[in-house]
Design a protein around this motif. Structure first.
Motif, PDB file in Angstrom:
ATOM      1  N   ILE A 131       0.865  -1.185   0.000  1.00 43.01           N
ATOM      2  CA  ILE A 131       0.000   0.000   0.000  1.00 43.01           C
ATOM      3  C   ILE A 131       0.899   1.231   0.000  1.00 43.01           C
ATOM      4  CG2 ILE A 131      -1.679   1.339   1.309  1.00 43.01           C
ATOM      5  CD1 ILE A 131      -2.749  -1.256   2.453  1.00 43.01           C
ATOM      6  N   PHE A 132       0.668   2.138  -0.905  1.00 48.26           N
ATOM      7  CA  PHE A 132       1.478   3.367  -0.971  1.00 48.26           C
ATOM      8  C   PHE A 132       0.847   4.501  -0.190  1.00 48.26           C
ATOM      9  CE2 PHE A 132       3.087   1.991  -5.368  1.00 48.26           C
ATOM     10  CZ  PHE A 132       4.198   1.411  -4.809  1.00 48.26           C
ATOM     11  N   ASP A 133      -0.405   4.696  -0.423  1.00 49.39           N
ATOM     12  CA  ASP A 133      -0.982   5.976  -0.024  1.00 49.39           C
ATOM     13  C   ASP A 133      -2.501   5.855  -0.028  1.00 49.39           C
ATOM     14  OD1 ASP A 133      -1.184   8.596   0.588  1.00 49.39           O
ATOM     15  OD2 ASP A 133      -0.579   9.381  -1.376  1.00 49.39           O
ATOM     16  N   GLN A 134      -3.119   6.785   0.663  1.00 48.35           N
ATOM     17  CA  GLN A 134      -4.572   6.888   0.563  1.00 48.35           C
ATOM     18  C   GLN A 134      -4.863   8.307   0.119  1.00 48.35           C
ATOM     19  OE1 GLN A 134      -6.757   5.555   4.013  1.00 48.35           O
ATOM     20  NE2 GLN A 134      -8.379   7.015   3.579  1.00 48.35           N
ATOM     21  N   ARG A 135      -5.511   8.490  -0.996  1.00 48.10           N
ATOM     22  CA  ARG A 135      -5.719   9.855  -1.475  1.00 48.10           C
ATOM     23  C   ARG A 135      -6.941   9.970  -2.380  1.00 48.10           C
ATOM     24  NH1 ARG A 135      -1.181   9.802  -5.866  1.00 48.10           N
ATOM     25  NH2 ARG A 135       0.197  10.154  -4.118  1.00 48.10           N
ATOM     26  N   GLN A 136      -7.274  11.219  -2.612  1.00 46.44           N
ATOM     27  CA  GLN A 136      -8.401  11.503  -3.489  1.00 46.44           C
ATOM     28  C   GLN A 136      -7.929  11.398  -4.936  1.00 46.44           C
ATOM     29  OE1 GLN A 136     -10.101  15.438  -3.145  1.00 46.44           O
ATOM     30  NE2 GLN A 136     -12.063  14.518  -2.698  1.00 46.44           N
ATOM     31  N   VAL A 137      -8.634  10.670  -5.735  1.00 46.86           N
ATOM     32  CA  VAL A 137      -8.249  10.566  -7.140  1.00 46.86           C
ATOM     33  C   VAL A 137      -9.400  11.009  -8.034  1.00 46.86           C
ATOM     34  CG1 VAL A 137      -6.576   8.724  -6.757  1.00 46.86           C
ATOM     35  CG2 VAL A 137      -8.942   8.155  -7.284  1.00 46.86           C
ATOM     36  N   VAL A 138      -9.017  11.513  -9.185  1.00 50.34           N
ATOM     37  CA  VAL A 138     -10.005  11.956 -10.152  1.00 50.34           C
ATOM     38  C   VAL A 138     -10.325  10.783 -11.077  1.00 50.34           C
ATOM     39  CG1 VAL A 138     -10.479  13.593 -11.997  1.00 50.34           C
ATOM     40  CG2 VAL A 138      -9.079  14.278 -10.051  1.00 50.34           C
ATOM     41  N   ILE A 139     -11.610  10.488 -11.196  1.00 47.63           N
ATOM     42  CA  ILE A 139     -11.988   9.329 -12.003  1.00 47.63           C
ATOM     43  C   ILE A 139     -12.042   9.711 -13.476  1.00 47.63           C
ATOM     44  CG2 ILE A 139     -13.761   7.581 -12.404  1.00 47.63           C
ATOM     45  CD1 ILE A 139     -14.659   8.092  -9.487  1.00 47.63           C
ATOM     46  N   LYS A 140     -11.281   8.998 -14.265  1.00 47.26           N
ATOM     47  CA  LYS A 140     -11.320   9.201 -15.718  1.00 47.26           C
ATOM     48  C   LYS A 140     -11.964   7.966 -16.331  1.00 47.26           C
ATOM     49  CE  LYS A 140      -9.013  13.088 -15.944  1.00 47.26           C
ATOM     50  NZ  LYS A 140      -9.614  14.292 -16.516  1.00 47.26           N
ATOM     51  N   SER A 141     -13.075   8.184 -16.957  1.00 48.83           N
ATOM     52  CA  SER A 141     -13.796   7.042 -17.502  1.00 48.83           C
ATOM     53  C   SER A 141     -13.023   6.416 -18.657  1.00 48.83           C
ATOM     54  CB  SER A 141     -15.164   7.494 -17.990  1.00 48.83           C
ATOM     55  OG  SER A 141     -15.763   6.480 -18.749  1.00 48.83           O
ATOM     56  N   LEU A 142     -13.120   5.109 -18.751  1.00 55.01           N
ATOM     57  CA  LEU A 142     -12.458   4.415 -19.850  1.00 55.01           C
ATOM     58  C   LEU A 142     -13.428   4.155 -20.992  1.00 55.01           C
ATOM     59  CD1 LEU A 142     -10.282   1.867 -17.861  1.00 55.01           C
ATOM     60  CD2 LEU A 142      -9.499   3.854 -19.123  1.00 55.01           C
ATOM     61  N   ASP A 143     -14.680   4.579 -20.791  1.00 52.82           N
ATOM     62  CA  ASP A 143     -15.675   4.386 -21.841  1.00 52.82           C
ATOM     63  C   ASP A 143     -15.183   5.021 -23.129  1.00 52.82           C
ATOM     64  OD1 ASP A 143     -17.219   3.104 -20.126  1.00 52.82           O
ATOM     65  OD2 ASP A 143     -18.731   4.678 -19.882  1.00 52.82           O
ATOM     66  N   GLY A 144     -15.224   4.295 -24.176  1.00 53.83           N
ATOM     67  CA  GLY A 144     -14.843   4.854 -25.467  1.00 53.83           C
ATOM     68  C   GLY A 144     -13.344   4.837 -25.675  1.00 53.83           C
ATOM     69  N   VAL A 145     -12.591   4.539 -24.625  1.00 57.16           N
ATOM     70  CA  VAL A 145     -11.139   4.446 -24.789  1.00 57.16           C
ATOM     71  C   VAL A 145     -10.771   2.994 -25.046  1.00 57.16           C
ATOM     72  CG1 VAL A 145      -8.914   4.862 -23.724  1.00 57.16           C
ATOM     73  CG2 VAL A 145     -10.819   6.409 -23.267  1.00 57.16           C
ATOM     74  N   CYS A 146     -11.281   2.137 -24.181  1.00 59.69           N
ATOM     75  CA  CYS A 146     -11.115   0.717 -24.432  1.00 59.69           C
ATOM     76  C   CYS A 146     -12.347   0.006 -23.910  1.00 59.69           C
ATOM     77  CB  CYS A 146      -9.849   0.189 -23.777  1.00 59.69           C
ATOM     78  SG  CYS A 146      -9.719   0.589 -22.048  1.00 59.69           S
ATOM     79  N   GLY A 147     -12.490  -1.226 -24.290  1.00 63.73           N
ATOM     80  CA  GLY A 147     -13.692  -1.969 -23.923  1.00 63.73           C
ATOM     81  C   GLY A 147     -13.776  -2.242 -22.434  1.00 63.73           C
ATOM     82  N   ASN A 148     -14.757  -3.007 -22.063  1.00 64.90           N
ATOM     83  CA  ASN A 148     -14.964  -3.340 -20.670  1.00 64.90           C
ATOM     84  C   ASN A 148     -13.940  -4.384 -20.221  1.00 64.90           C
ATOM     85  OD1 ASN A 148     -16.073  -3.605 -18.173  1.00 64.90           O
ATOM     86  ND2 ASN A 148     -17.693  -5.017 -18.858  1.00 64.90           N
ATOM     87  N   ILE A 149     -13.063  -3.977 -19.296  1.00 60.67           N
ATOM     88  CA  ILE A 149     -12.058  -4.908 -18.802  1.00 60.67           C
ATOM     89  C   ILE A 149     -12.536  -5.431 -17.451  1.00 60.67           C
ATOM     90  CG2 ILE A 149      -9.621  -5.215 -18.246  1.00 60.67           C
ATOM     91  CD1 ILE A 149      -9.295  -2.360 -19.588  1.00 60.67           C
ATOM     92  N   PRO A 150     -12.717  -6.720 -17.312  1.00 60.93           N
ATOM     93  CA  PRO A 150     -13.174  -7.236 -16.018  1.00 60.93           C
ATOM     94  C   PRO A 150     -12.163  -6.876 -14.935  1.00 60.93           C
ATOM     95  CG  PRO A 150     -13.221  -8.943 -17.708  1.00 60.93           C
ATOM     96  CD  PRO A 150     -12.512  -7.779 -18.292  1.00 60.93           C
TER      97      PRO A 150
END
Lengths: 124, 710
Positions: free
Chosen positions: B647-666
């Protein structure tokens, strides 16, 4: 000098329609969101003609006409009533209060402009 | 242009429907206040007015009937009773449907429509019903004539205003001006009635006008000009040309005026007001001067000063802003990293400033988020309607009680929550609430109660749907799951596990597909929708007392708190919301259970281990023991231990959607950008566990029992 219209209607849709039709026809458009707002704005806007709805919160259209024609404001400008129904008793009530004329909702731009011309002589 | 106006109309309709629902709910609760009735009347009236402008006839027609009933109610000619309130509620639902259909192009349930129209009509007295709504303005008087009569006619008009006319703001001058647009007009003032100067009554109207109009328009058009002064004047309009003589009359006129037979509208038309009689001059020009001298203060106030100032902004603009704030947060972490890497001496001052930067960025972020946040009230109000519909369709009585309506949630969440909530509520009525007889036998109130509540709970939103029905029929649920091959026949499941079977794909307890909760859509769809929002859903149930669905959602879809971990030399982020506990691993905690997999022993409990690297295909063989276990809880209440390296860190991250970038990765929900500029995957523990062969959810207990047996 553009002819100034103060439109009083609680429906945003109707206000938008009026704005579009009137501005395109070369009128200067001002609006108020209910009867009280309309009476309050009257002095500031100093319109050449007032268009008012009847069914509105706080102060209805009859109230608007009565206040504008009353001794306090003593407005002489034409006041057109924008109504949905063309019931005769409504017209006579509005007229008794001092309304100049009426426009039936839904209005088409042409008849709206025509009605305005008849009461203001606007060249628009 | 009209497109955007129409959009505004539908937006406004939403507000109006909401106001209407609110009013009706108050009325249903026994509040028959005059102002409430007025407010509903106005709302329906406004919908009708706007709908008329866009030619939405069906909507106009229905709104008119609905409104007329309210007109009767507010004038006291009609009284509220239970049947009427029920009808009004159903009508309001139908009105909302009609609006939705008009917007989205759906088709109306005609039979239902007709039934309601007829039912409403029963409350409308005959004479009012006959007062048909005129769809076109000005009685169509100024509408383009279908057949243009090309020939000119001469009209003689006598116009004598009554004194009453002068109080209404009508000016003869403007009327004449309007007439002159129809054709060639000449005006003659008749002041013969004027008394002597000393007997004149300032209030009386002595003047009259005789007008001659040569026009191609019909008499109707002329009458339309005088529409507003009808009854305020003596008006006679006579045409010297009846159809048979028209041609002759025209010829005679042409001869008399020496004009060409070809009529042209604007060819040198003499202005009727250019050479007026002296008396008329004074009369007519007076209002013009009065007008010109009117005080016209230049007030450039075009903005609206309503009772509650709001600003409608294109959602796209807000989203751009949210994106920018996201970049700002990323930028902050990059800056922090750069400074940490600097080989400078004392950076404390910089760090203090940087801390301020961070706080500001957070403030801005919260501010921007709050723009997107909306109260759940409108959503909840729609749900009241769903419960009403479901109740009447199933012959049960259920009422919806809402709590925490002011709770604000991201707009997208509200939009996407509508379907799952609808489904849960329908299910609650259909399967949860018992029939009235059944309820009485069980010693409950005849009417079922469904409580829908929203609240904020430590950085997330909690939505709870609690019914006081029969609760989950566990033996039956389990039997169905076995019949459908969803669980093995000898499966030993806890009560909570059985309840959560409802969320399995392909599970439906309805004996036959009812038109309510049927349609092949199960609770798994509900679960997917909630998971899609980054949330979790849980069910708990007490037999005979009812069931509770709990939906936990993140406050925002743009930023989240995550735990930054390393997995096979990759940096990844696990959502904090799903992590229950973290712990360093040691050998004695791990129990190997043959080829089946491994279990982690935590304080006497066994949890399956899911190796993240293995599940994502980053590492084939499990050669080194993982450093850290993240104990996560899935939506079904199952616990699993995610094995990661560190574990490195606990922090707030900005969610960048992968929709349209690549398919659904399980296993991967989205991506984010870390402080060092690298991209990190945000993991979806739920799907990692589902994809992991070593931690199949329902095998745990069985494996334990197997392990004990062997």
């Amino acid at each position: 000098m553009k002819t100034k219209v103060l439109a009083i209607d609680d429906s945003r849709t109707i206000r938008n329609l009026l704005a579009a039709a009137l501005e395109e026809a070369g009128f200067e458009y001002h609006s108020a969101v209910d009867g009280r707002d309309g009476v309050d704005k009257y002095a500031d806007v100093a319109p050449d003609v007032v268009i008012t709805d009847i069914n509105m919160p706080i102060l209805d259209g009859f109230g608007v006409i009565e206040e504008l024609r009353g001794t306090q404001i003593n407005s002489k400008v034409p006041i057109l009533v924008l109504t949905t129904e063309s019931a005769p008793e409504l017209k006579s009530r509005a007229r008794a209060a001092g309304a100049t004329g009426w426009i039936t909702k839904p209005f088409d731009d042409q008849s709206l402009i025509f009605a305005l011309k008849r009461v203001t002589g606007a060249a628009a | 242009m009209s497109g955007s106006i129409q959009d505004t109309f539908f937006e406004e309709c939403e507000d109006l429907l909401e106001a209407m629902d609110e009013g009706l709910t108050a009325i249903e609760g026994g509040e028959h206040d005059q102002e409430v009735v007025n407010a509903i009347f106005r709302a329906v009236h406004s919908i009708k007015g706007g709908a008329g402008a866009f030619g939405l006839d069906e909507l106009v027609g229905f709104a008119h009937k609905f409104e007329t009933v309210f007109d009767e109610l507010r004038s006291g000619k009609l009284e509220f009773d239970t049947a009427l309130i029920q009808l009004l509620l159903r009508s309001s639902d139908h009105l909302a449907d009609l609006v939705a259909n008009a917007r989205d192009g759906g088709t109306t349930d005609q039979a239902h429509h007709d039934v309601l129209i007829e039912a409403l009509a029963k409350y409308i007295p005959e004479e009012e019903e006959d007062l048909t709504f005129e769809p076109m303005g000005l009685s169509g008087a100024f509408a383009p004539e279908p057949i243009m009569d090309d020939s000119e006619k001469t009209f003689e008009i006598r116009f004598h205003p009554l004194k009453e006319m002068y109080g209404t703001g009508n000016e003869p001058f403007f009327l004449f001006q309007a007439l002159s647009e129809l054709g060639e007009l000449s005006v003659r003032l008749d002041d013969s009635e004027l008394p002597g100067f000393d007997t004149i009554d300032a209030e009386e109207s002595y003047l009259a006008w005789n007008l001659t109009l040569i026009t191609k328009d019909s008499q109707d058009s002329i009458e339309a000009v005088f529409e507003f002064v009808e009854g305020l004047c003596e008006l006679t309009i006579s045409s010297d040309a009846d159809p048979a003589e028209e041609a002759d009359a025209l010829a005679a006129l042409n001869a008399a005026f020496g004009t060409d037979a070809e009529p042209t509208a604007d060819a040198g038309q003499p202005d009727p007001f250019e050479q007026p009689a002296p008396a008329k001059e004074a009369e007519v020009s007076a209002p013009v001067e009065e007008k010109a001298s009117l005080p016209k203060t230049e007030t450039a106030k075009t903005e609206q000063r309503g009772p509650k100032p709001t600003l409608r902004v294109d959602l796209e603009r807000v989203d751009r802003l949210i994106n920018a704030v996201g970049e700002l947060i990323i930028n902050h972490s990059m800056l922090a990293q750069q400074i940490a890497n600097l080989d400078a001496g004392d950076v404390r001052d910089v760090e203090t400033e940087l801390e301020g930067f961070k706080n500001l960025a957070r403030d801005i972020q919260e501010g921007v988020m709050s723009i997107r946040a909306q109260p759940v009230k409108p959503l909840f109000q729609r749900m009241a309607r769903i419960v009403r519909e479901a109740s009447s369709a199933t012959g049960k009585t259920a009422k919806l009680v809402t709590e925490g309506e002011a709770t604000e949630v991201d707009k997208t969440v509200i939009e996407r929550l509508s379907d799952p909530l609808t489904h849960i509520l329908r299910n609650a009525v259909d399967h949860g609430i018992e029939k009235p007889e059944g309820r009485e036998e069980a010693g409950k109130d005849k009417a079922g109660e469904i409580r829908l509540s929203a609240s904020h709970r430590s950085g997330s939103v909690c939505i709870e749907i609690r019914d006081d029905g029969a609760g989950v029929n566990r033996p039956r649920v389990k039997q169905i799951a076995i019949d459908k091959g969803l669980i093995p026949e000898n499966a030993e499941l806890t009560d909570s596990e059985i309840d959560n079977l409802l969320f399995l794909p392909g599970f439906s307890t309805a004996k036959e597909v009812s038109n309510l909760s049927g349609r092949g859509v199960g609770m798994d769809v509900v679960k997917n929708a909630v998971t899609g929002l980054g949330g979790r859903i849980n069910i708990s149930s007490t037999p005979g007392k009812g069931s509770t669905f709990t939906i936990i959602l993140p406050l925002t879809l743009a930023v989240m708190d995550g735990m930054v971990v390393s997995v096979a030399d990759q940096t990844m982020v696990v959502p904090i919301t799903s992590i229950v506990e973290t712990m360093r691993g040691s050998d004695e905690m791990i129990n190997n259970l043959g080829a089946d997999g491994t279990l982690l022993s935590i304080r006497g409990n066994f949890v399956p281990i899911c190796d993240v690297a293995g599940a994502l295909g980053l590492r084939q063989c499990h050669d080194q023991p993982p450093g850290v276990y993240l104990l996560v809880e899935t939506e079904t209440g199952q616990r699993s231990a995610l094995a990661v390296d560190d574990i490195f860190d606990q922090r707030q991250v900005v969610i960048k959607s992968l929709d349209g970038v690549c398919g659904n990765i399980p296993g991967v929900a989205a991506a984010t950008i870390l402080g060092d500029g690298k991209i990190a995957m945000i993991l979806d523990p739920e799907s990692i566990i589902a994809a992991s062969p070593s931690a199949a959810a329902f095998d745990t207990e069985r494996r334990i029992s197997n392990a004990i047996a062997s």
